[in-house]
Scaffold this active site. Sequence first.
Site, PDB file in Angstrom:
ATOM      1  N   ASN A  26       0.584  -1.263  -0.261  1.00 38.10           N
ATOM      2  CA  ASN A  26      -0.238   0.220   0.179  1.00 38.10           C
ATOM      3  C   ASN A  26       0.944   1.035   0.121  1.00 38.10           C
ATOM      4  O   ASN A  26       1.439   1.652   0.845  1.00 38.10           O
ATOM      5  CB  ASN A  26      -0.781  -0.145   1.923  1.00 38.10           C
ATOM      6  CG  ASN A  26      -2.078   1.055   0.655  1.00 38.10           C
ATOM      7  OD1 ASN A  26      -3.070   0.839   2.391  1.00 38.10           O
ATOM      8  ND2 ASN A  26      -2.787   0.889  -0.412  1.00 38.10           N
ATOM      9  N   CYS A  37      -6.052   4.877   8.364  1.00 39.74           N
ATOM     10  CA  CYS A  37      -5.635   3.792   7.256  1.00 39.74           C
ATOM     11  C   CYS A  37      -4.015   3.122   7.824  1.00 39.74           C
ATOM     12  O   CYS A  37      -3.435   4.181   8.469  1.00 39.74           O
ATOM     13  CB  CYS A  37      -5.044   4.950   6.040  1.00 39.74           C
ATOM     14  SG  CYS A  37      -3.922   3.527   4.970  1.00 39.74           S
ATOM     15  N   GLY A  38      -3.996   2.065   8.491  1.00 40.48           N
ATOM     16  CA  GLY A  38      -3.575   1.415   8.861  1.00 40.48           C
ATOM     17  C   GLY A  38      -2.043   0.983   8.279  1.00 40.48           C
ATOM     18  O   GLY A  38      -0.934   1.308   8.814  1.00 40.48           O
ATOM     19  N   ARG A  89     -11.852   1.636  -1.023  1.00 40.05           N
ATOM     20  CA  ARG A  89     -12.717   2.997  -1.362  1.00 40.05           C
ATOM     21  C   ARG A  89     -12.150   4.012  -1.422  1.00 40.05           C
ATOM     22  O   ARG A  89     -11.311   4.276  -0.442  1.00 40.05           O
ATOM     23  CB  ARG A  89     -13.703   2.977   0.198  1.00 40.05           C
ATOM     24  CG  ARG A  89     -14.567   3.869   0.091  1.00 40.05           C
ATOM     25  CD  ARG A  89     -15.566   4.762   0.797  1.00 40.05           C
ATOM     26  NE  ARG A  89     -15.060   4.861   2.471  1.00 40.05           N
ATOM     27  CZ  ARG A  89     -15.321   5.234   3.776  1.00 40.05           C
ATOM     28  NH1 ARG A  89     -16.688   4.784   3.915  1.00 40.05           N
ATOM     29  NH2 ARG A  89     -14.153   5.674   4.720  1.00 40.05           N
ATOM     30  N   CYS A 147      -4.288  -3.416   2.797  1.00 44.38           N
ATOM     31  CA  CYS A 147      -5.360  -2.946   3.156  1.00 44.38           C
ATOM     32  C   CYS A 147      -4.867  -2.719   4.604  1.00 44.38           C
ATOM     33  O   CYS A 147      -5.938  -4.289   5.577  1.00 44.38           O
ATOM     34  CB  CYS A 147      -6.828  -2.464   2.961  1.00 44.38           C
ATOM     35  SG  CYS A 147      -7.701  -1.262   3.828  1.00 44.38           S
ATOM     36  N   GLY A 148      -4.196  -1.960   5.592  1.00 44.05           N
ATOM     37  CA  GLY A 148      -4.555  -2.293   7.057  1.00 44.05           C
ATOM     38  C   GLY A 148      -5.358  -2.176   7.808  1.00 44.05           C
ATOM     39  O   GLY A 148      -5.314  -3.188   8.569  1.00 44.05           O
TER      40      GLY A 148
END
Length: 279
Positions: free
Chosen positions: A19, A81-82, A205, A214-215
């Site tokens: 990411n 956001c991780g 999204r 995606c964390g």
Amino acid sequence: MMSKAEKTIPFYKMSGSGNDFIIIDNRQPKFDEADLSRLIVGACRRKMSAGADGLILVEDAQGVDFKWRFYNSDGSRADMCGNGARCASRFAFLEGIANETLCFETDAGIISATVNGKKVNIKMTDPKDLGEEASLDVNGTTIAYRSINTGVPHAIIEAEDLEGVDVVAVGRAVRNHPAFAPNGTNANFIHIEDDGTLGIRTYERGVEDETLACGTGNVAAALISSLRHGLPSPVKLLTRSGEYLSIYFDRRGDVFSDVYLEGDARVIYTGELSPEAWQ
């Protein structure tokens, strides 16, 4: 003399398990706010610019090491956001903004982190909005899911054949389904391997595409899998990038606390964005 909008902007390009993000030290403003939306969308374009899933502004704050503003590549602002949080934490350490143990302000709440080389462990805000088992009609097919908010909303869907899932088509339909109106959701497809590892793919999204990791989605998948299948902490997940993320948590019934996300936060390169990067 160049205006702010005509000056170059120093930045880091970083990746958290695939990411990727553009990170800017904005404690001293580097651009006019009127240019922000154009800067985000332009700089995040693949092949035409630096390219990224999101853009992070690191700014001054009271009572914590810093605060951030996080934006998806389409210019929309996200609460959390991780993977971005791990990257921002390491960025702050490398730039002397914070020590190895730090905390910072997000729209979802205060995030604490520990930096250990390129590996970063962050304590997430407590999850909320845990939904019951439910189903959606997607293009004539019934899809079972369970939802949870781990900083941003996620729908968790189990798949027998993870490789065979059309993540973009199905994920987009789930993301925009009326059940999640008006803001939509992230769609995560998971499969439990024989060794208990979770394979995961995510339609994100704001990026509006499948991302390599995606964390917050990995956290959501781990917690829902603990509820559904009794998976104990820590849960290990294999992301699309081939990197692993580990999720630690305390669970009492269907209530989770002390949730941690651990994984890599790599510096890919540093540089300066010229105005042509977002024009």
